[in-house]
Design a protein around this motif. Structure first.
Motif, PDB file in Angstrom:
ATOM      1  N   TRP A 139       0.834  -1.212   0.000  1.00  0.00           N
ATOM      2  CA  TRP A 139       0.000   0.000   0.000  1.00  0.00           C
ATOM      3  C   TRP A 139       0.866   1.258   0.000  1.00  0.00           C
ATOM      4  CZ3 TRP A 139      -4.919   1.206  -0.858  1.00  0.00           C
ATOM      5  CH2 TRP A 139      -5.400   2.428  -0.404  1.00  0.00           C
ATOM      6  N   CYS A 150      -7.979   7.890  -0.966  1.00  0.00           N
ATOM      7  CA  CYS A 150      -8.647   6.884  -0.137  1.00  0.00           C
ATOM      8  C   CYS A 150      -9.294   7.558   1.071  1.00  0.00           C
ATOM      9  CB  CYS A 150      -7.603   5.854   0.295  1.00  0.00           C
ATOM     10  SG  CYS A 150      -8.245   4.633   1.427  1.00  0.00           S
ATOM     11  N   TYR A 158     -18.053   7.582   6.214  1.00  0.00           N
ATOM     12  CA  TYR A 158     -17.940   7.348   7.661  1.00  0.00           C
ATOM     13  C   TYR A 158     -18.652   8.479   8.415  1.00  0.00           C
ATOM     14  CZ  TYR A 158     -14.122   4.217   6.185  1.00  0.00           C
ATOM     15  OH  TYR A 158     -13.378   3.248   5.568  1.00  0.00           O
ATOM     16  N   GLY A 187      -5.514  -0.903  10.792  1.00  0.00           N
ATOM     17  CA  GLY A 187      -5.474  -0.575   9.361  1.00  0.00           C
ATOM     18  C   GLY A 187      -6.149   0.772   9.135  1.00  0.00           C
ATOM     19  N   CYS A 188      -5.832   1.729  10.012  1.00  0.00           N
ATOM     20  CA  CYS A 188      -6.617   2.981  10.095  1.00  0.00           C
ATOM     21  C   CYS A 188      -6.264   3.991   9.007  1.00  0.00           C
ATOM     22  CB  CYS A 188      -6.423   3.619  11.465  1.00  0.00           C
ATOM     23  SG  CYS A 188      -4.726   4.198  11.735  1.00  0.00           S
ATOM     24  N   GLY A 189      -5.206   3.754   8.215  1.00  0.00           N
ATOM     25  CA  GLY A 189      -4.835   4.709   7.172  1.00  0.00           C
ATOM     26  C   GLY A 189      -4.573   6.087   7.763  1.00  0.00           C
ATOM     27  N   ASP A 210      -1.516   1.111  11.712  1.00  0.00           N
ATOM     28  CA  ASP A 210      -1.467   0.775  10.290  1.00  0.00           C
ATOM     29  C   ASP A 210      -0.021   0.382   9.985  1.00  0.00           C
ATOM     30  OD1 ASP A 210      -3.422   1.637   7.660  1.00  0.00           O
ATOM     31  OD2 ASP A 210      -1.306   1.223   7.229  1.00  0.00           O
ATOM     32  N   TYR A 211       0.172  -0.504   9.010  1.00  0.00           N
ATOM     33  CA  TYR A 211       1.558  -0.920   8.724  1.00  0.00           C
ATOM     34  C   TYR A 211       2.276   0.081   7.820  1.00  0.00           C
ATOM     35  CZ  TYR A 211       0.945  -2.870   3.934  1.00  0.00           C
ATOM     36  OH  TYR A 211       0.739  -3.034   2.588  1.00  0.00           O
ATOM     37  N   PRO A 238       1.623  -3.763  11.978  1.00  0.00           N
ATOM     38  CA  PRO A 238       0.719  -4.605  11.186  1.00  0.00           C
ATOM     39  C   PRO A 238      -0.415  -5.146  12.054  1.00  0.00           C
ATOM     40  CG  PRO A 238       2.739  -5.799  11.672  1.00  0.00           C
ATOM     41  CD  PRO A 238       2.915  -4.407  12.231  1.00  0.00           C
ATOM     42  N   ALA A 239      -1.488  -5.566  11.382  1.00  0.00           N
ATOM     43  CA  ALA A 239      -2.668  -6.041  12.105  1.00  0.00           C
ATOM     44  C   ALA A 239      -2.370  -7.270  12.951  1.00  0.00           C
ATOM     45  CB  ALA A 239      -3.764  -6.354  11.097  1.00  0.00           C
ATOM     46  N   PHE A 253     -11.692  -0.821   9.051  1.00  0.00           N
ATOM     47  CA  PHE A 253     -12.479  -0.135   8.024  1.00  0.00           C
ATOM     48  C   PHE A 253     -11.840  -0.363   6.659  1.00  0.00           C
ATOM     49  CE2 PHE A 253     -13.576   2.050  11.882  1.00  0.00           C
ATOM     50  CZ  PHE A 253     -14.910   2.394  11.727  1.00  0.00           C
ATOM     51  N   ASP A 254     -12.545  -1.045   5.790  1.00  0.00           N
ATOM     52  CA  ASP A 254     -12.129  -1.207   4.396  1.00  0.00           C
ATOM     53  C   ASP A 254     -10.667  -1.623   4.272  1.00  0.00           C
ATOM     54  OD1 ASP A 254     -14.420  -0.534   2.565  1.00  0.00           O
ATOM     55  OD2 ASP A 254     -14.514   1.176   3.912  1.00  0.00           O
ATOM     56  N   CYS A 255     -10.241  -2.557   5.092  1.00  0.00           N
ATOM     57  CA  CYS A 255      -8.841  -2.975   5.015  1.00  0.00           C
ATOM     58  C   CYS A 255      -8.610  -4.456   5.263  1.00  0.00           C
ATOM     59  CB  CYS A 255      -7.974  -2.150   5.962  1.00  0.00           C
ATOM     60  SG  CYS A 255      -8.419  -2.333   7.691  1.00  0.00           S
ATOM     61  N   ASP A 258      -7.405  -6.197   2.321  1.00  0.00           N
ATOM     62  CA  ASP A 258      -6.090  -5.759   1.823  1.00  0.00           C
ATOM     63  C   ASP A 258      -4.952  -6.508   2.510  1.00  0.00           C
ATOM     64  OD1 ASP A 258      -6.741  -3.465   0.048  1.00  0.00           O
ATOM     65  OD2 ASP A 258      -7.585  -2.620   1.870  1.00  0.00           O
ATOM     66  N   GLN A 316       2.246  -9.303   0.989  1.00  0.00           N
ATOM     67  CA  GLN A 316       2.462  -9.639   2.397  1.00  0.00           C
ATOM     68  C   GLN A 316       2.538 -11.157   2.590  1.00  0.00           C
ATOM     69  OE1 GLN A 316      -0.402  -7.618   4.965  1.00  0.00           O
ATOM     70  NE2 GLN A 316      -0.674  -5.992   3.461  1.00  0.00           N
TER      71      GLN A 316
HETATM   72  C1  LIG Z   1      -8.172   0.988   1.666  1.00  0.00           C
HETATM   73  S1  LIG Z   1      -7.119   1.542   2.921  1.00  0.00           S
HETATM   74  C2  LIG Z   1      -8.263   1.948   4.232  1.00  0.00           C
HETATM   75  C3  LIG Z   1      -7.657   2.864   5.251  1.00  0.00           C
HETATM   76  C4  LIG Z   1      -8.597   3.315   6.369  1.00  0.00           C
HETATM   77  N1  LIG Z   1      -9.050   2.222   7.202  1.00  0.00           N
HETATM   78  C5  LIG Z   1      -9.774   4.069   5.821  1.00  0.00           C
HETATM   79  O1  LIG Z   1     -10.883   3.548   5.897  1.00  0.00           O
HETATM   80  O2  LIG Z   1      -9.599   5.188   5.324  1.00  0.00           O
HETATM   81  C6  LIG Z   1      -6.387   0.039   3.486  1.00  0.00           C
HETATM   82  C7  LIG Z   1      -5.427   0.229   4.633  1.00  0.00           C
HETATM   83  O3  LIG Z   1      -5.014  -1.058   5.129  1.00  0.00           O
HETATM   84  C8  LIG Z   1      -3.669  -0.955   5.520  1.00  0.00           C
HETATM   85  N2  LIG Z   1      -3.108  -2.321   5.612  1.00  0.00           N
HETATM   86  C9  LIG Z   1      -2.984  -3.234   4.623  1.00  0.00           C
HETATM   87  N3  LIG Z   1      -2.450  -4.360   5.124  1.00  0.00           N
HETATM   88  C10 LIG Z   1      -2.251  -4.163   6.454  1.00  0.00           C
HETATM   89  C11 LIG Z   1      -1.755  -4.967   7.507  1.00  0.00           C
HETATM   90  N4  LIG Z   1      -1.364  -6.215   7.293  1.00  0.00           N
HETATM   91  N5  LIG Z   1      -1.707  -4.444   8.738  1.00  0.00           N
HETATM   92  C12 LIG Z   1      -2.124  -3.165   8.976  1.00  0.00           C
HETATM   93  N6  LIG Z   1      -2.597  -2.358   8.015  1.00  0.00           N
HETATM   94  C13 LIG Z   1      -2.684  -2.862   6.767  1.00  0.00           C
HETATM   95  C14 LIG Z   1      -3.060  -0.074   4.446  1.00  0.00           C
HETATM   96  O4  LIG Z   1      -1.820   0.465   4.823  1.00  0.00           O
HETATM   97  C15 LIG Z   1      -4.159   0.963   4.249  1.00  0.00           C
HETATM   98  O5  LIG Z   1      -3.972   2.060   5.106  1.00  0.00           O
END
Ligand SMILES: C[S@@+](CC[C@H](N)C(=O)[O-])C[C@H]1O[C@@H](n2cnc3c(N)ncnc32)[C@H](O)[C@@H]1O
Length: 359
Positions: A139, A150, A158, A187-189, A210-211, A238-239, A253-255, A258, A316
């Protein structure tokens, strides 16, 4: 024995219908760049409520070059984004387009969606090479428009639904948040969801993670600007290993789709929740079968999934690559494999499904 191939009979009318539909798509593809111009150069904002402007008036108000602006306006008028009055030669933004293109507080706000789309297209040559090799793309390796777009795409939704509908749909969670709960937003972006929750529930504490280091840096700035830093922390994790335990609520949220190892993430969420805690999972709206998703929303999500979500997961460990159209049944499988015993859908919008999982 050789066979003589019969020529396939073409329906000329259908062929031309497809060609014209495709030409419209070429216009739409190019328009993603022009909408981002309109947003970043302030063209839509200057048109909004102006009652109609000439190209030179719009150029003057936005500090841009008249010849570019005239061409941009004609492209916008041909696509129905602005209206052109041939008698006066003025261009205007209808009220509905004004909301969708200039009001970030509206759930219909669109510039973020175009920005993330354009960022994905800009990155497409690298992603196409990954499609040859099967490698992933993290990402954080995308252009900034992907990260910014994004945030700007998801935040309005939201804003409209999270506090008013999604959290109240969870069993007993709002009461806990009002009293003072511990929340992890994984994964809060850029932290849009974390900050919204922190603003609504000042007695609770929120640990965003978030990673991607760049996203966490931005999230920290956003928290300062929103003056919620007293109850919000952001960590690069990471998660599968974010910090803390004893959470009342964990949100993603939406992650989830991913992530390379969503089952591993689910196990970690389970281990960090209180026994009566709740995991809220927000995922893109999708049916379980391909044929359920062959519609405009599914089309956009499958395209984002090809360019962003699938490569992110493949970059990953495990690389499960659920895809942005995973659907409820596959999300349930992941959640149950992570050790949760209860799972139900609690809310939905045209763009999102919201699930509640309990230990
Ligand atoms: C589509 S974005 C959504 C971001 C945020 N949650 C939002 O709703 O705006 C996906 C997010 O997942 C994170 N992500 C992906 N793989 C991850 C992991 N293994 N651990 C933590 N974060 C992760 C990315 O870095 C990215 O910020």
């Amino acid at each position: 024995m050789s066979t003589i191939e019969q020529p396939v009979e073409l329906d000329g009318e259908k062929l031309m219908q497809f060609v014209f539909r495709a030409v419209d798509e070429v216009g739409a593809t190019l328009n993603s760049a022009l909408v981002v111009w309109g947003d970043k150069l302030g063209l839509y904002r200057a048109l909004a409520g102006s009652g109609g402007l000439s190209p030179s008036e719009l150029a003057e108000r936005t500090g841009t070059a008249e010849r570019y602006v005239r061409e941009w306006l004609n492209a916008q008028a041909a696509g129905g984004f602005v209206e052109y009055d041939a008698d006066s030669g003025l261009y205007s933004l209808p009220p509905e387009q004004t909301v969708a293109l200039t009001d970030p507080s509206s759930p219909a706000y669109l510039p973020g969606l175009f920005q993330i789309a354009l960022g994905s297209v800009i990155d497409s040559p690298r992603i196409m090479e990954a499609a040859r090799s099967g490698q992933g793309i993290a990402w954080g390796d995308h252009v900034h428009d992907v990260h910014d777009g994004c945030e700007r795409f998801f935040r309005p939704s939201y804003n409209a639904h999270l506090i008013a509908e999604w959290l109240p749909a969870l069993d007993g969670v709002v009461e806990k948040l009002e009293r003072g709960a511990r929340v992890a937003d994984v994964g809060c972006g850029h932290g849009a969801s974390t900050i919204l929750m922190a603003q609504a529930f000042p007695n609770s504490t929120f640990a965003g993670s978030d990673y991607h280091d760049g996203s966490i840096e931005t999230a920290r700035q956003r928290a300062q600007e929103a003056e919620v830093s007293d109850r919000v922390t952001f960590d690069i994790k990471p998660a599968s290993s974010y910090g803390g335990t004893g959470y009342d609520l964990v949100t993603v949220f939406d992650c989830l789709h991913d992530m390379g190892d969503p089952v591993g993430a689910a196990r970690h969420v389970r281990s960090t929740l209180k026994p009566d805690g709740t995991w809220m999972i927000v995922e893109p709206a999708a049916g379980d079968r391909v044929e359920d998703n062959l519609n405009p929303v599914g089309r956009a999500y499958y395209a984002f999934s090809t360019l962003l979500c699938t490569p992110a997961s493949l970059s990953q460990e495990v690389g499960l690559a659920l895809g942005a159209q995973a659907g409820e049944a596959r999300i349930r499988d992941v959640v149950e494999a992570g050790g949760f015993t209860r799972f139900r859908r609690v809310a939905e919008t045209p763009f999102n499904l919201v699930f509640e999982a309990r230990p």
